[in-house]
Every structure is written in C-alpha cells, then in structure tokens.
Design an enzyme around this catalytic site. Sequence first.
Site, PDB file in Angstrom:
ATOM      1  N   ASP A 143       0.837  -1.202   0.000  1.00 46.52           N
ATOM      2  CA  ASP A 143       0.000   0.000   0.000  1.00 46.52           C
ATOM      3  C   ASP A 143       0.869   1.248   0.000  1.00 46.52           C
ATOM      4  O   ASP A 143       0.565   2.238  -0.650  1.00 46.52           O
ATOM      5  CB  ASP A 143      -0.876   0.034   1.249  1.00 46.52           C
ATOM      6  CG  ASP A 143      -1.976  -0.996   1.169  1.00 46.52           C
ATOM      7  OD1 ASP A 143      -2.785  -1.071   2.087  1.00 46.52           O
ATOM      8  OD2 ASP A 143      -2.003  -1.744   0.175  1.00 46.52           O
ATOM      9  N   LYS A 144       1.940   1.165   0.766  1.00 48.50           N
ATOM     10  CA  LYS A 144       2.810   2.343   0.903  1.00 48.50           C
ATOM     11  C   LYS A 144       3.419   2.713  -0.456  1.00 48.50           C
ATOM     12  O   LYS A 144       3.419   3.872  -0.855  1.00 48.50           O
ATOM     13  CB  LYS A 144       3.908   2.042   1.938  1.00 48.50           C
ATOM     14  CG  LYS A 144       5.098   2.964   1.888  1.00 48.50           C
ATOM     15  CD  LYS A 144       5.158   3.881   3.101  1.00 48.50           C
ATOM     16  CE  LYS A 144       6.460   4.650   3.188  1.00 48.50           C
ATOM     17  NZ  LYS A 144       6.543   5.768   2.271  1.00 48.50           N
ATOM     18  N   GLU A 145       3.907   1.685  -1.177  1.00 47.51           N
ATOM     19  CA  GLU A 145       4.496   1.975  -2.486  1.00 47.51           C
ATOM     20  C   GLU A 145       3.434   2.562  -3.425  1.00 47.51           C
ATOM     21  O   GLU A 145       3.688   3.500  -4.168  1.00 47.51           O
ATOM     22  CB  GLU A 145       5.058   0.696  -3.109  1.00 47.51           C
ATOM     23  CG  GLU A 145       6.370   0.269  -2.487  1.00 47.51           C
ATOM     24  CD  GLU A 145       6.772  -1.124  -2.946  1.00 47.51           C
ATOM     25  OE1 GLU A 145       6.101  -2.099  -2.563  1.00 47.51           O
ATOM     26  OE2 GLU A 145       7.749  -1.233  -3.687  1.00 47.51           O
TER      27      GLU A 145
ATOM     28  N   ASP B 132       0.664   4.195  -2.512  1.00 49.95           N
ATOM     29  CA  ASP B 132       0.324   5.540  -2.057  1.00 49.95           C
ATOM     30  C   ASP B 132       1.411   6.543  -2.436  1.00 49.95           C
ATOM     31  O   ASP B 132       1.118   7.669  -2.820  1.00 49.95           O
ATOM     32  CB  ASP B 132       0.115   5.553  -0.535  1.00 49.95           C
ATOM     33  CG  ASP B 132      -1.115   4.760  -0.145  1.00 49.95           C
ATOM     34  OD1 ASP B 132      -1.244   4.402   1.031  1.00 49.95           O
ATOM     35  OD2 ASP B 132      -1.949   4.488  -1.029  1.00 49.95           O
TER      36      ASP B 132
ATOM     37  N   LEU C  28     -10.414   8.324   2.401  1.00 50.39           N
ATOM     38  CA  LEU C  28      -9.778   9.254   3.337  1.00 50.39           C
ATOM     39  C   LEU C  28      -8.435   9.694   2.795  1.00 50.39           C
ATOM     40  O   LEU C  28      -7.760   8.916   2.122  1.00 50.39           O
ATOM     41  CB  LEU C  28      -9.544   8.550   4.677  1.00 50.39           C
ATOM     42  CG  LEU C  28     -10.770   8.202   5.499  1.00 50.39           C
ATOM     43  CD1 LEU C  28     -10.362   7.328   6.681  1.00 50.39           C
ATOM     44  CD2 LEU C  28     -11.446   9.468   6.004  1.00 50.39           C
TER      45      LEU C  28
ATOM     46  N   LYS D 163      -7.766   2.068  12.213  1.00 52.71           N
ATOM     47  CA  LYS D 163      -8.111   1.873  10.798  1.00 52.71           C
ATOM     48  C   LYS D 163      -8.055   0.378  10.514  1.00 52.71           C
ATOM     49  O   LYS D 163      -6.988  -0.241  10.552  1.00 52.71           O
ATOM     50  CB  LYS D 163      -7.137   2.629   9.898  1.00 52.71           C
ATOM     51  CG  LYS D 163      -7.531   2.566   8.442  1.00 52.71           C
ATOM     52  CD  LYS D 163      -6.720   3.543   7.621  1.00 52.71           C
ATOM     53  CE  LYS D 163      -7.240   3.681   6.212  1.00 52.71           C
ATOM     54  NZ  LYS D 163      -7.380   2.450   5.478  1.00 52.71           N
TER      55      LYS D 163
ATOM     56  N   ASP E 211      -8.308  -3.041   8.395  1.00 57.39           N
ATOM     57  CA  ASP E 211      -7.888  -3.360   7.036  1.00 57.39           C
ATOM     58  C   ASP E 211      -8.722  -4.511   6.480  1.00 57.39           C
ATOM     59  O   ASP E 211      -8.298  -5.661   6.441  1.00 57.39           O
ATOM     60  CB  ASP E 211      -6.391  -3.726   7.056  1.00 57.39           C
ATOM     61  CG  ASP E 211      -5.812  -3.744   5.661  1.00 57.39           C
ATOM     62  OD1 ASP E 211      -6.486  -3.289   4.726  1.00 57.39           O
ATOM     63  OD2 ASP E 211      -4.673  -4.222   5.512  1.00 57.39           O
TER      64      ASP E 211
ATOM     65  N   ARG F 101     -18.572  -0.787  -1.315  1.00 55.12           N
ATOM     66  CA  ARG F 101     -18.202   0.556  -1.714  1.00 55.12           C
ATOM     67  C   ARG F 101     -18.269   0.737  -3.235  1.00 55.12           C
ATOM     68  O   ARG F 101     -18.641   1.793  -3.735  1.00 55.12           O
ATOM     69  CB  ARG F 101     -16.782   0.837  -1.218  1.00 55.12           C
ATOM     70  CG  ARG F 101     -16.240   2.101  -1.768  1.00 55.12           C
ATOM     71  CD  ARG F 101     -15.182   2.665  -0.866  1.00 55.12           C
ATOM     72  NE  ARG F 101     -14.578   3.794  -1.502  1.00 55.12           N
ATOM     73  CZ  ARG F 101     -13.302   3.878  -1.795  1.00 55.12           C
ATOM     74  NH1 ARG F 101     -12.510   2.893  -1.491  1.00 55.12           N
ATOM     75  NH2 ARG F 101     -12.820   4.939  -2.370  1.00 55.12           N
TER      76      ARG F 101
ATOM     77  N   GLU G 172     -16.310  -1.821   8.445  1.00 50.85           N
ATOM     78  CA  GLU G 172     -15.368  -2.674   7.745  1.00 50.85           C
ATOM     79  C   GLU G 172     -15.698  -4.136   8.016  1.00 50.85           C
ATOM     80  O   GLU G 172     -15.899  -4.526   9.172  1.00 50.85           O
ATOM     81  CB  GLU G 172     -13.971  -2.353   8.308  1.00 50.85           C
ATOM     82  CG  GLU G 172     -12.859  -2.646   7.383  1.00 50.85           C
ATOM     83  CD  GLU G 172     -12.633  -1.563   6.332  1.00 50.85           C
ATOM     84  OE1 GLU G 172     -13.462  -0.629   6.221  1.00 50.85           O
ATOM     85  OE2 GLU G 172     -11.642  -1.676   5.610  1.00 50.85           O
TER      86      GLU G 172
ATOM     87  N   CYS H 203      18.013 -27.477 -15.412  1.00 53.71           N
ATOM     88  CA  CYS H 203      18.417 -28.244 -16.599  1.00 53.71           C
ATOM     89  C   CYS H 203      19.754 -27.792 -17.161  1.00 53.71           C
ATOM     90  O   CYS H 203      20.254 -28.380 -18.120  1.00 53.71           O
ATOM     91  CB  CYS H 203      17.336 -28.171 -17.678  1.00 53.71           C
ATOM     92  SG  CYS H 203      17.216 -26.558 -18.454  1.00 53.71           S
TER      93      CYS H 203
ATOM     94  N   CYS I  35      14.847 -19.407 -18.741  1.00 49.33           N
ATOM     95  CA  CYS I  35      15.476 -20.612 -19.258  1.00 49.33           C
ATOM     96  C   CYS I  35      14.756 -20.914 -20.572  1.00 49.33           C
ATOM     97  O   CYS I  35      13.542 -21.137 -20.580  1.00 49.33           O
ATOM     98  CB  CYS I  35      15.297 -21.782 -18.283  1.00 49.33           C
ATOM     99  SG  CYS I  35      15.688 -23.365 -19.066  1.00 49.33           S
TER     100      CYS I  35
END
Length: 671
Positions: A36-38, A40, A86, A117, A119, A138, A175, A412, A427
């Site tokens: 999520d952080k990446e 966001d 949010l 919060k 999840d 949603r 949630e 192989c 390969c």
Amino acid sequence: MIIDMASVKNRIDELRDALHQHNYNYYVLNQPEISDKEFDDMMYELQQLEKKHPEYIDENSPTMRVGSDLNKNFTQVYHKYPMLSLGNTYSEAEVTEFYERIKKTINEDFEICCEIKFDGTSISLTYENGSLVQAVTRGDGEKGDDVTNNVKTIKSIPLRLHGNNYPPLFEIRGEILMPWKIFDALNEEREAREEPLFANPRNAASGTLKLQNSSIVASRKLDAYLYYLLGDNLPYDGHYENLQAAATWGFKISDATKKCTSLQEIFDYINFWDIERKNLPVATDGVVLKVNSIAQQKQLGYTAKSPRWAIAYKFQAERATTRLNTVTYQVGRTGAVTPVANLDPVQLSGTIVKRASLHNADIIEALDLHIGDMVYVEKGGEIIPKITGVDMEARGFMHGEKVKFITNCPECGTRLIRFEGEAAFYCPNEATCPPQIKGRIEHFISRKAMNIDGMGPETVDLLYRNKLINNASDLYNLTVDDINGLDRMGLKSAKKIIEGIEASKKTPFERVIFALGIRFVGETVAKRLAKSFKSIEDLEQANLENLINVDEIGSKIAQSIIEFFSVKANQNIVENLKNAGLNLEQSFDESPNKTNKLEGKSIVISGVFKHHSRDEYKNLIELNGGKNVGSISSKTSFILAGDNMGPSKLEKAQKLGISLLNEEEFLELLS
Ligand code: IVH
C-alpha cells in the site's frame, strides 16, 4: 532551474500506467504486487506532478477515481451518500498540519475522535425502523454491489436493533473483516486442497463477500466493526457519542475509539496502537482521526474525494532484521527464473518468515546483497515478504560472497537469456526443463483453466516422475491402472483423478484456450479469442493482422500466439487434445441466440465453410429448432451449401428442386 517538460510528461505517463495496472491487480484480480505504501507514494507523486502541471490533466488518470470492486453478478445500487475515501499519510508532520489546519478553520474548541483503521473491505448498511434492509459494498464510491444476503450471515451485524432510540432511517458504515485465526485456518484448508491461497485477510474478506453462495459466506465467519453513521436524525452532534449509542443498538464498535483534545494525546494514541494492534484479532493498517462534532465537520466540508475533517495515518509496514543464508532460484512454467532468499527464521506480523522473494537480478544488484548479510524484511499487505535493504553496519570485514545471479538454469543447466526490456531471466529450454513442463501441466489443470478435480501440483509431479505425462494432452491417455498403486495413491484417488480428467472434456472452449498457457493469454484474452475465432483451427491459422483486429489484443500478445502455434510440440498437443474430445470450438449451446426459426426444417450441410465449422453449423441448426440430416431427399427443406459441394449432391438437389443457401444467406436468416 530548467525543467525538462518531456521528462515530466514521461514520468506522469509512467506513473499512470503503473497505477492503472496496480489498481487492476488490486481491485479486479485481488492480487496486489506492491505494498500500500508503495502504491500511495506513487499516487502522491502523480498528484503532485498533476497539480504542478495542470496542462497534463487527464480525465482518466488514476488520480481521478477511487477504485472499483463492482461485480457483475450482484445488483448495483447507488449510494444515498457517496462512499468517499480518506486522505492518507505516513508522516507525523502531516498529522500536525491536519490538526493546525482544522484549528485555523474552525477557530473554536474541537475534539478529535481517534479510531483504529481496520484493514478489511468497507460496507454500508441501511436500517429502516430497526431492521437491516440493505448492505452495499463501496464499489466505485457512487454505486456498489448489493450483498445484503451475504452480509446477513455475519453474526456481529445486527439484523434487528436493540432498544428503541435509533433513528427511523439511517446508514451505518464499517469494515468487514476476516479475523487472523479464521484466515490462517482457511488458507491451511486451501493449501491442503491445493487451491490458491488468499494473500491477506482483506482479500479473503472481500472475496468471501462476493461469493454467490451465502452458505459458504456463513461458514467463513466474517466479522464487522462499524465506524460511521449517516442520516438526518442521529441522536447527537458528536460522532463519538453516536458511535456509543450505536453500540447500545447492537453494533460492534471498537473499544479503541477515543476522543482527544491535543496533538500530544493524538500521538500517544498512535504510538500506543502501533504496538498494541499486534494483539488485535483482526488486521489493521493505521489510525483514523476525525473531527468529532458533526456541525464542525460540515463547516470543514469535503474535497472531491475525501472529507477535510478526517485523515488516515498509516502505520509503516512491519519490518524485521535477519540473516541471509542462501539464494536459490525457482523456474516457473514460462521459464522465468525467480530468486528466493533463504533466511534465518524470524517473527514478522504474526508469522515466521524463512523465505523472501528477491524479484529479479536488478533488485539483487541494487541491494548489493552478500551472503551472510543482515537484511530488512518487510511484509506489507502481502503474504510473501520481501527484502527491502541491508544493514550495512552489521556487515563485517569477513562478509560473505556477493550474490550474483546465476547464468545457467538450476534445473536443466541451459544458459539463461534475457528478453529486451524485461527484468527477468528465462530458461529457454521449454521442451525438456522439468519445472517448465510440470508448470504448464499445473496451469492446465488449475481451477480457472480445466479445473481437474482431484489433481494438484503434487499429483502432476508424481505422474511426471513416473514418466506417465510429459504434456497436458498425455493426461487424456491415463487409465486408473496407470495411477493406482503409485506412491501414496490408492484406487479411490486414482478413480477420482480419471473422472476429473474425463469431466474436464466438457470445459468451454475459452477456458481450453486459457489452459494452453500461451504467454500473455490470460482469461480475458482467451475469452476474446474464443469469441473471435470460433475454433482452434481458425486461431492456429490467424495471422498478425487477424489477431490485432481483435479488441484488446496488441502486437505483443498476437506475436506470442503466432509463436506458440508455430512450435511443432504445441501443434501436436493441440491435435491430441482435439482427438481426446475437448471443446476446441465455440459451442453455440451457451449462445443467447436460441430461436425457433428453423422449426420443422430438415437441413443438409454440404461443402466447405469459411465462417464456422460443420459442427458449429450443426449446433446452430439444432439450437434454432431445425434438424440436420445426412442425405438429400424430397423432405429436405434446403441445403446449407459451402464451397466445393459434391457434384452428385448438387445434381440431386437440382432434380428435386431443393434450394441452396450459402453461409451468408443462412446466417442472415438466423440473425
Ligand atoms: S471513516 C468519510 N473510519 O478506510 C470517511 N474508515 O480510505 C469514511 N477504514 O474506505 C471512512 N477503518 O474502508 C473510517 N475507523 C475507520 C476506518 C475506515 C478503516 C477504511 C474504510 C475506508 C477507507 C478510507
């Protein structure tokens, strides 16, 4: 400062493409590939660039929408009040900014309601006169799926409210969650049944909520916390007070909800729950701060996407430090080689981590990884942890060897290759590299492909090791006797496998195309191909232009399809599958165009056709109420005549005065 406009635009395009893809992975496939952080961070960078360069604003930019989880199998319902998201932050400084902004705008005392919060997946419940009347997901924020029947199976959601001081009509949002315990047990069960695992409780909860069979939903034991009330006659002006009232009506409201009146109190709350959340039975990913007074909320208002009176502070993904022991390499069905880090076992987010994905050679290089390094392992929203850095200070003089990506296939021995513009090594030995052979068969039998009951990767391995199968089509030559008595295989299981293989012959054409495992041909592309090409012969013979003409198929996919069918081994597999009786043409059974236009008609098919195969025409005749007969007689209504109809048939038809319809005329008749 000179700003290079071309590179700004390039970066915007790059971010948009990546975010669109990640949105799709998350919302449609339920298989996020980044944390999520990446996500966001990328979204934030794009928002900033678009703000700075309004000349590049695009209606379809990922910043313009809030994602969608719509599902065509449920009725869609418009939300009375849109379901907004949010504003997110990972920074304490931004929490301070949020607080100061509110102070300035309101200019009077205010309280902040601090909440966990959760999840999971959000839901909006409508209660009328104390009864639950509707539960909607949603969706895209404006309209969602009506999942009332499924939600009714969740025990913590009251169907009838307690007491009598609730408003006659209101909505309550919250949630839906799958508790960790249930999630772990479910994945264990799925592993035993060789079904794909859920990546995290959030995906498990949203996947469960979208099941068509609500009794399975009930068995999954979902839970729900409610955190937001909407309506005209709420009892109090305070959000917190309304939540406490809702608790008395029977809703599950988190005990962790707390009113704060200073920034210090807010930070204490955040720091406390960042640790304490590990003891909660459900997944959480931050805290939500809300201005408590509804009157003050109104004063603060909304931006296009989110309220100005609330913010989500997200916790950093959990991180652990451990030792890297070895790097091993896995070869997938496409030949792609994935490096895997083997670590000293370490506790992380409630599980013991022993392995982590290293993705590709570039990532290993960028980390400057050495054997024996102390590495940081993170687990964001995903099950598979990843290595995000090396503790350089812990690396002594005697550090181990630098990790160098292998040059030859670990299975192989073939020299690996890298395609232009791709990060992965492959390969190229498709024909005899064991994990590629087994991987292709595993894909073929998988749930979304041929869905062969009773078989999984272990069975594939067993049959392959015993030289009973070398490709998917070999499955159709197996007998119970071949399998019975193999390692840990009894008569019952053997029979089940053969029955499963037999039953798979009925799998629709589009899924057979998907099962072939052509590179870049996923479920959606396979569907499009089945629709456009009608039979495997048509598809095999299609050229680049024919393929590109199909919606959503570009030159990369087209090229891959052509390449697949140009390989002799693949041609043989297709031929064998055809002989085994699989559906290698589009059946008209599922076509909605069923009519009785041919009722009472006896029709002879003769000649060679362009648009459909003979069998397809036969199906089409039957589907429309007609009868396909083999030979011409006075009772024949007409002849569906292709090219090169035999001369004797033609003569007979003329003699009896029976009319001939060509393909186009026949299809016109039915259209
Ligand atoms: S309040 C208008 N409170 O976070 C504000 N949301 O990005 C409505 N969430 O879609 C949301 N815990 O699914 C709120 N205590 C909480 C929450 C919460 C989790 C989720 C919710 C929402 C998303 C916002």
